[in-house]
Write a protein that holds these residues in place. Structure first.
Motif, PDB file in Angstrom:
ATOM      1  N   UNK A   1       0.823  -1.209   0.000  1.00  0.00           N
ATOM      2  CA  UNK A   1       0.000   0.000   0.000  1.00  0.00           C
ATOM      3  C   UNK A   1       0.856   1.257   0.000  1.00  0.00           C
ATOM      4  N   UNK A   2       0.338   2.339  -0.550  1.00  0.00           N
ATOM      5  CA  UNK A   2       0.968   3.638  -0.273  1.00  0.00           C
ATOM      6  C   UNK A   2      -0.042   4.771  -0.393  1.00  0.00           C
ATOM      7  N   UNK A   3       0.033   5.634   0.597  1.00  0.00           N
ATOM      8  CA  UNK A   3      -0.846   6.806   0.650  1.00  0.00           C
ATOM      9  C   UNK A   3      -0.235   7.777   1.653  1.00  0.00           C
ATOM     10  N   UNK A   4      -0.584   9.062   1.532  1.00  0.00           N
ATOM     11  CA  UNK A   4       0.011  10.044   2.447  1.00  0.00           C
ATOM     12  C   UNK A   4      -0.453   9.791   3.882  1.00  0.00           C
ATOM     13  N   UNK A   5       0.401  10.121   4.823  1.00  0.00           N
ATOM     14  CA  UNK A   5       0.044   9.857   6.223  1.00  0.00           C
ATOM     15  C   UNK A   5      -1.192  10.650   6.635  1.00  0.00           C
ATOM     16  N   UNK A   6      -1.428  11.781   5.964  1.00  0.00           N
ATOM     17  CA  UNK A   6      -2.631  12.564   6.285  1.00  0.00           C
ATOM     18  C   UNK A   6      -3.915  11.806   5.974  1.00  0.00           C
ATOM     19  N   UNK A   7      -3.788  10.722   5.202  1.00  0.00           N
ATOM     20  CA  UNK A   7      -4.966   9.934   4.861  1.00  0.00           C
ATOM     21  C   UNK A   7      -5.188   8.773   5.833  1.00  0.00           C
TER      22      UNK A   7
ATOM     23  N   UNK B   1      -6.126   8.470   8.905  1.00  0.00           N
ATOM     24  CA  UNK B   1      -7.364   8.419   9.691  1.00  0.00           C
ATOM     25  C   UNK B   1      -8.526   7.901   8.842  1.00  0.00           C
ATOM     26  N   UNK B   2      -8.606   8.373   7.601  1.00  0.00           N
ATOM     27  CA  UNK B   2      -9.665   7.880   6.701  1.00  0.00           C
ATOM     28  C   UNK B   2      -9.494   6.396   6.423  1.00  0.00           C
ATOM     29  N   UNK B   3      -8.251   5.993   6.220  1.00  0.00           N
ATOM     30  CA  UNK B   3      -7.975   4.576   5.951  1.00  0.00           C
ATOM     31  C   UNK B   3      -8.362   3.732   7.168  1.00  0.00           C
ATOM     32  N   UNK B   4      -7.978   4.207   8.355  1.00  0.00           N
ATOM     33  CA  UNK B   4      -8.340   3.471   9.574  1.00  0.00           C
ATOM     34  C   UNK B   4      -9.857   3.328   9.715  1.00  0.00           C
ATOM     35  N   UNK B   5     -10.566   4.389   9.375  1.00  0.00           N
ATOM     36  CA  UNK B   5     -12.030   4.333   9.486  1.00  0.00           C
ATOM     37  C   UNK B   5     -12.596   3.228   8.587  1.00  0.00           C
TER      38      UNK B   5
ATOM     39  N   UNK C   1     -12.124   7.843  -1.555  1.00  0.00           N
ATOM     40  CA  UNK C   1     -12.324   6.835  -0.509  1.00  0.00           C
ATOM     41  C   UNK C   1     -13.767   6.837  -0.017  1.00  0.00           C
ATOM     42  N   UNK C   2     -14.274   8.036   0.236  1.00  0.00           N
ATOM     43  CA  UNK C   2     -15.632   8.120   0.775  1.00  0.00           C
ATOM     44  C   UNK C   2     -16.663   7.609  -0.238  1.00  0.00           C
TER      45      UNK C   2
END
Lengths: 400, 400
Positions: free
Chosen positions: A187-193, A195-199, A372-373
């Motif tokens: 996987x790769x995505x910015x760390x700012x994402x 929280x959304x990924x965790x959700x 994502x949403x």
């Protein structure tokens, strides 16, 4: 595979010359490689009269998937076979195979150099009025004619075996359904994402739907899929639409290809929020994309239903009302797979340039959150869709 | 197949003697054929010490299915392979394969002569307290361990190919899903049943459900099925339960075997109305059959769920709540296939002695009407079942 040797330009010319029937005798041929080099070598061979062909050779590894990953050359056979099978049904929308050699994993294809890859065109906000109808017809016709509605069961079982594609399917199984929902190096995505990924990863209702979609991918040989209908697998011009690269082809759920295509249009839709600053222009492009989705859905549905009503050969499946029931399930599957595509292209291994090429970090992050949403909501609400209009309204309600 | 030759008793003794390891050297062997002769030759070979084995050979045709119908010898390979694969999971409930020769379509099996075929026993109102738990465990364990919950996708795809069984599946496809719902020479039933049959054939809601069940049979390689779990494929004694004859084995929907088994218990239930005159005795037998169904369902469900919770290797399919969702679908499928079995055994080609051996025409006709009506209602109401208790209540509401 003992006879396999990787081609270079010189070997390609020798090979093509030896085959003999592509160019006039005595013609001087030139050749250059122009593939991205991750999975395949792609050469253009041309003569002095501007006649040209494409020579594609599979490499025995995939550089793009994590580190060096050995990958079956059998995918070249699958790819050429899917193109030929789909080409018999939809010759105008399938790249034409001129020659195939399984041992060398070499396929010679018509040169589509006058066309452009759809993803790049959409990124430049170019539109193609015939695209949705061409894709709808291609998806409806190929999926119908290789389904149990049409094929004899024994014929279909033989094709399921012929198109068993475990290594390429494993890539989809991992990248679509597993990786995005857990920590992996791929996987790769910015760390700012994060929280959304965790959700997403803690949404139990979502994870059940992902399990259903994966189980369906594993256990529903409904038709011979292209297997990778993203906007990078489609060549377009003002007049033509051509599908290429079905090396992920296998017998799977009909909604998968449809969902992948719509998912890629929606990825572009999300990206346009950051790509086009001028609101009227952005609106126009986004309206085009939504129209394209609506018209793909309705065209697919209408074509499939008409085929089912007139061409179904299985006696039981001719039951009045069954085709409509079946198509509803296909639509729901497509919405689910579409959602998976939005999510995995945002946080998984294989991203899309639509989003990744957005230069501004903040704007890109907003687009990623949107994707994502949207993906999550489509997966969660897929089963509420009973008509193509329901699907369209569901999309509309979450994109704006 | 070039080496195929049909056995007689003498050839069997030669073959077994040549193999060498089944009997003591120098033993005098005797052999006789005792199969029903429709599909296979079945020999018992014994020595003077009462040691014995069964030698089964597939014939290249099926006399029982309409007129002489050529039938692949490959079914012998399938049968031996399913027995071996299921035997690895459930050795105590699967007939043991001692030897197999695909070219001759010959399988040597343990002799289960001390056991009896379940159908005949039920017809005599004999009961077997361990039957339901043995069958529940067998169906749950074999179906779980060959499913996507447990097998690696590539391993499963290879097995799906190995167990591709087009000719035998075609028999099921025709006899289960097509024939009962239209006029064909293969059907047979008394003319007094014609009105009931017509009603089935004009029930549009029923025909849609039949289409769904057939499509699922064609397009859901969920597990390695036995493929023919009727009460004639089960040997029983007071202590043992042994599955035989999985020549219809293939990768199909998990609910199919479960539904076939329950369907056969219900056929016997219906038949007992005419078989046992004395009401207390009849009640006892019917209560036994219903208990057996309830306990098969609950045992299957509990065993499967426990396996899913503890042994699932697929990451996505471990999602909390997914196994329960999946099992609900399996139960619904089982109820539907159970209904199909009731109908096709009453009006299709292959009947059951439970009903056909009832001598009184009027009593038999009443039983046939009961079976048809029960089958129809199970199919129509299958999707209302969410628990094993729901299934049981549905059955209860239509058998009495």
């Amino acid at each position: 595979m003992s006879g396999y040797v990787a081609f270079d330009a010189e070997k390609v010319i020798d090979y093509v010359t030896h085959l003999g029937h592509f160019f006039a005798e005595g013609e001087t041929l030139s050749c250059y490689e122009f593939g991205d080099g991750n999975l395949n070598l792609v050469f253009r061979v041309q003569d002095t009269q501007r006649n040209s062909i494409i020579v594609k050779q599979a490499l025995p590894y995939a550089r793009c998937v994590g580190e060096s990953w050995p990958l079956t050359l059998d995918r070249a056979r699958i790819e050429a076979s899917v193109l030929r099978r789909h080409g018999e049904i939809c010759p105008t929308t399938t790249a034409k195979v001129l020659h195939h050699n399984s041992e060398l994993a070499v396929t010679i294809l018509e040169d589509l150099g006058q066309l452009h890859i759809l993803r790049g065109e959409l990124n430049q906000a170019h539109t193609f009025p015939q695209l949705s109808q061409d894709i709808a017809t291609y998806l409806a016709k190929t999926s119908f004619y290789f389904s149990s509605f049409y094929l004899e069961p024994s014929e279909k079982k033989a094709l399921v075996t012929e198109f068993t594609n475990p290594e390429l399917c494993a890539i989809t199984e991992d990248l679509f359904f597993d990786d995005p929902y857990r920590d992996t190096e791929r996987n790769h995505f910015p760390s700012a994402l994060q929280a959304s990924v965790n959700a997403l990863r803690h949404n139990k209702a979502l994870l059940i739907e992902i399990a259903k979609l994966k189980a369906q991918f594993l256990n529903a040989p409904e038709t011979l899929l292209h297997g990778d209908v993203h906007t990078g697998s489609i060549f377009v011009s003002a007049e033509q639409t051509k599908l290429i690269d079905p090396e992920f082809g296998f017998f799977g759920p009909i909604g998968f290809d449809l969902g992948s295509f719509i998912g890629n249009l929606l990825l572009n839709y999300c990206a346009q929020h950051a790509r086009i600053e001028a609101l009227p222009k952005r609106r126009n492009m986004q309206v085009y994309l939504l129209d394209c989705i609506a018209s793909t859905l309705s065209g697919f549905y209408a074509t499939w239903l008409k085929l089912a009503k007139t061409q179904t050969r299985d006696l039981s499946l001719q039951a009045e009302g069954y085709a409509e029931y079946f198509l509803t399930k296909v639509l729901q599957d497509a919405v689910g797979y579409c959602g998976c595509e939005l999510i995995r292209r945002t946080i998984g291994l294989a991203h899309v340039t639509d989003i990744d090429d957005i230069e501004d970090d903040t704007a890109r992050l907003e687009v990623q959150k949107r994707a994502l949403q949207l993906g999550e909501q489509l997966i969660l609400n897929a089963n509420k869709c009973h008509t193509t209009e329901d699907v369209y309204q569901l999309i509309i309600s979450f994109v704006n």
